[in-house]
Write an enzyme that holds these catalytic residues in place. Structure first.
Site, PDB file in Angstrom:
ATOM      1  N   GLU A  29      50.598  30.825  35.547  1.00 30.81           N
ATOM      2  CA  GLU A  29      49.184  30.535  35.753  1.00 30.81           C
ATOM      3  C   GLU A  29      48.962  29.048  36.002  1.00 30.81           C
ATOM      4  O   GLU A  29      49.544  28.190  35.335  1.00 30.81           O
ATOM      5  CB  GLU A  29      48.376  30.985  34.529  1.00 30.81           C
ATOM      6  CG  GLU A  29      48.473  32.483  34.294  1.00 30.81           C
ATOM      7  CD  GLU A  29      47.344  33.014  33.438  1.00 30.81           C
ATOM      8  OE1 GLU A  29      46.181  32.652  33.681  1.00 30.81           O
ATOM      9  OE2 GLU A  29      47.627  33.801  32.520  1.00 30.81           O
ATOM     10  N   ASP A  30      48.124  28.775  36.983  1.00 36.99           N
ATOM     11  CA  ASP A  30      47.582  27.439  37.217  1.00 36.99           C
ATOM     12  C   ASP A  30      48.647  26.399  37.545  1.00 36.99           C
ATOM     13  O   ASP A  30      48.710  25.326  36.948  1.00 36.99           O
ATOM     14  CB  ASP A  30      46.778  26.977  35.993  1.00 36.99           C
ATOM     15  CG  ASP A  30      45.666  27.942  35.602  1.00 36.99           C
ATOM     16  OD1 ASP A  30      45.536  28.983  36.254  1.00 36.99           O
ATOM     17  OD2 ASP A  30      44.937  27.656  34.645  1.00 36.99           O
TER      18      ASP A  30
ATOM     19  N   CYS B 276      41.681  32.241  39.330  1.00 32.52           N
ATOM     20  CA  CYS B 276      42.476  33.434  38.994  1.00 32.52           C
ATOM     21  C   CYS B 276      42.008  34.728  39.646  1.00 32.52           C
ATOM     22  O   CYS B 276      42.725  35.336  40.427  1.00 32.52           O
ATOM     23  CB  CYS B 276      42.506  33.619  37.468  1.00 32.52           C
ATOM     24  SG  CYS B 276      43.244  32.245  36.569  1.00 32.52           S
TER      25      CYS B 276
ATOM     26  N   HIS C 254      47.731  30.052  41.604  1.00 26.54           N
ATOM     27  CA  HIS C 254      46.850  29.180  42.400  1.00 26.54           C
ATOM     28  C   HIS C 254      47.158  27.769  41.951  1.00 26.54           C
ATOM     29  O   HIS C 254      48.178  27.525  41.301  1.00 26.54           O
ATOM     30  CB  HIS C 254      45.360  29.516  42.222  1.00 26.54           C
ATOM     31  CG  HIS C 254      44.912  29.600  40.811  1.00 26.54           C
ATOM     32  ND1 HIS C 254      44.828  28.500  39.980  1.00 26.54           N
ATOM     33  CD2 HIS C 254      44.554  30.665  40.048  1.00 26.54           C
ATOM     34  CE1 HIS C 254      44.414  28.879  38.789  1.00 26.54           C
ATOM     35  NE2 HIS C 254      44.261  30.196  38.795  1.00 26.54           N
TER      36      HIS C 254
END
Length: 625
Positions: free
Chosen positions: A43-44, A83, A252
């Site tokens: 994530e991220d 997200c 992302h």
């Protein structure tokens, strides 16, 4: 004679029986079973903070190991910088604004287009065992055919013997919330990464808070890399590594200020590495570490996995496979165009579209007065965001660092190879006129072809298009095209389009008036001759949002205090998405940029609205709740 024929028949039958097993064994030996496919998603994470992609990044040995016999994609992109919107593009293979899946967090889920399923459903039809461990976060109605199991316990080990599998493993360690530390925690918890071992990017102030945030983020990336190693080791333990494609990618962009939630490269440009097993080299067309500089994006992931699995690829996907049968990596390496989009992220509204082509990035800000740094509650839980804003208000930032808190241009053009953090807008440079014109046309064509449903306000889509957004877009494509054309009037000189703006402001179609008002706000003082029309809309238009947009223009140009009109519109609203958009304008108008005073009364706001999480965030920020 009859006896001879009978003996010949017996010999023939025996021959067939004896030869059949050998032939069957030969076929089995030559037949290669379907590959397993594992996705490891962190994530991220944008590519900027991993050393294998950027010299300013941190070492990630486990991710790097995947490339030893695999492919490194140097130009992989999320289609959205947050997200649920990014993951909706992944699971569907379709651009969010086409199917109304572009808003984060969703107020309403949308169906997949008719006849198209989320892509794991096609893998299941092809015999795959599909598992997800465990984040979904779709803005789309899932259906029952997607996963065999989706939970924190989901594993390939529960499949039938010999069954190929598709497994997703999500790593949370690098999520934005990891930077929600307090000043006390920053002072008492030193990082493993040396705070002086990297450069601070030019749009950030070089302070203790930003250095600590950078160092802690790099620590979290290394923790994430260790988790990647754990998944690889589990596959080795089960003797599966040489039967399994392993994809690693960030979902992302990164979590440092101005990244996640923004259509800049740090919000979109993700790391992507794929391990290709030797026995499946023919599907990856790779025999050793390969580097691909062609552009791929998240809408391409679904057709790629289906192609690797030999499964059905449905018509209607926006993506294009970049691995598997009939895919030439040399052709993939020539791909040089990706598209991206940003709309509402939590309570913060904006509408931005972008195209990356080669080394150039063109960004179209449809509402450039919604400056990047406008309050977004989750973002501003970071001390770095808070400090960034304080330093701006104290006048302690340079022009590049201050840009986050200033109005943007409707169009921005960047050479992201020489200017990776998009600090120098080239749109007005005559040297780049042909490039900007070409990219403007390409983006406009893409927005119209979808067609882009964001040219209707979100609450209107929820009321009118939610059952079949794609069909609604098809039936109303001419209207959408007209709204796009109105929005683009601000790219011309006002005197040349004045009559067209008047036509939009006086139209019977409320959304023509809506876009005409936004266009006036983009023209600012140039549109002052239209103030009588705008004032009439502000006080008399039957649409709540049009009165707000008109008041917004009057507030931006300092012609009239917008607070009373906007407050009344909020009190009249009963629709969460409409109220959120009104609140976005209120927050803009009361910001230090404009300093209008609002005395909102909680008991005048519909109790139904206050149940919405994002509305509560806005009301808390405005000290009403």
């Amino acid at each position: 004679m009859i006896k001879y024929i009978q003996e010949l028949s017996i010999i023939s039958i025996l021959t067939i029986i004896l030869l059949a097993p050998a032939s069957s064994c030969s076929q089995d030996k030559n037949r290669i079973e379907k590959p397993n496919i594992v996705w490891i998603t962190s994530e991220d994470n944008s590519k900027h903070y991993l050393k294998m992609f950027d010299d300013n990044g941190i070492s990630t040995p486990n991710i790097e190991s995947l490339a030893e016999h695999g492919i490194v994609f140097h130009r992989a992109f999320s289609n959205a910088p947050v997200c649920s919107v990014a993951r909706s593009a992944i699971i569907s293979g379709i651009y969010g604004p086409k199917i109304a899946a572009q808003y984060h967090r969703k107020i309403a889920t949308v169906p997949m287009p008719d006849s198209i399923l989320m892509f794991p459903a096609y893998l299941r039809k092809a015999g795959y065992y599909t598992t997800n461990n465990s984040k979904e976060d779709y803005n789309i109605i899932k259906g029952d055919s997607v996963w065999d199991e989706s939970s924190r316990k989901a594993s390939w080990r529960n499949r039938s013997e010999g069954q190929p599998f598709f497994h997703v493993f999500n790593i949370h360690n690098t999520h934005e919330g990891e930077l929600h530390f307090t000043k006390k925690e920053m002072e008492s918890n030193p990082t493993k990464t040396d705070e002086n071992s990297f450069k601070i990017q030019p749009n950030h102030p070089d302070t203790k808070t930003f250095r600590y945030s950078n160092a802690l983020y790099r620590d979290k990336i290394q923790e994430m890399d260790a988790k990647v190693g754990e998944v690889i080791n589990e596959l080795k333990k089960d003797d599966l590594l040489e039967n399994t494609f392993i994809f690693y990618f960030g979902d992302h962009g990164g979590i440092l200020p101005g990244s996640k939630g923004y259509l800049y490269e740090t919000g979109l440009h993700v790391p992507l590495v794929i391990h290709v097993p030797k026995k499946y080299e023919h599907l990856g067309n790779v025999k050793k570490r390969s580097v691909i500089k062609g552009m791929v994006s998240f809408v391409d992931l679904a057709p790629t996995v289906l192609n690797l699995a030999g499964a059905q690829i449905p018509e209607g996907l926006d993506g294009k496979a970049f691995l598997g049968e009939n895919v030439d990596l040399e052709e993939v390496d020539t791909r040089d165009e990706t598209f991206s989009y940003a709309d509402r992220f939590d309570e913060k509204y904006d509408q931005i579209r972008a195209i990356r082509k080669g080394k150039f990035k063109y960004i179209r800000n449809y509402q450039p007065f919604n400056y990047d740094g406008i309050m977004n509650n989750y973002r501003y839980k970071q001390l770095a965001y808070q400090e960034w804003q304080s330093l701006y208000e104290e006048g302690k930032l340079n022009d590049i660092q201050s840009a986050f808190f200033k109005d943007r241009e409707p169009e921005m053009l960047f050479d992201v190879e020489s200017d990776p953090f998009e600090t120098k807008n080239l749109i007005d440079d005559p040297k780049y006129h042909d490039i900007s014109n070409d990219m403007r046309q390409r983006l406009n064509k893409w927005v119209k072809q979808m067609p882009d449903l964001s040219f209707f306000p979100e609450h209107f889509l929820i009321e009118n298009a939610i059952d079949n957004p794609v069909e609604y877009g098809r039936l109303h494509i001419d209207q959408i095209h007209k709204y796009i054309d109105i929005s683009n009037l601000c790219l011309s000189k006002f005197k040349n389009v004045k009559q067209q703006v008047i036509t939009s402001l006086t139209s019977e179609d409320p959304w023509e008036r809506y876009w005409g008002l936004i266009t006036c706000s983009n023209f600012r003082e140039d549109a002052k001759s239209l103030e009588p029309i705008i004032q009439a809309i502000a006080h008399n238009d039957p649409e709540n949002l049009n009165r707000v947009r008109a008041a917004e223009y009057l507030g931006i140009t300092k012609r009239e205090d917008p607070s009373a009109i906007m407050a009344t519109a909020l009190y009249n609203s009963k629709k969460p998405a409409e109220a959120l958009l009104i609140l976005n304008s209120i927050v803009l108008m009361q910001s230090n940029k404009y300093n209008y005073k609002f005395e909102l009364q909680l008991n005048n706001i519909s109790a139904n609205l206050i149940k919405n999480r994002d509305i509560k965030s806005r009301l808390e920020f405005l000290n009403i709740l």
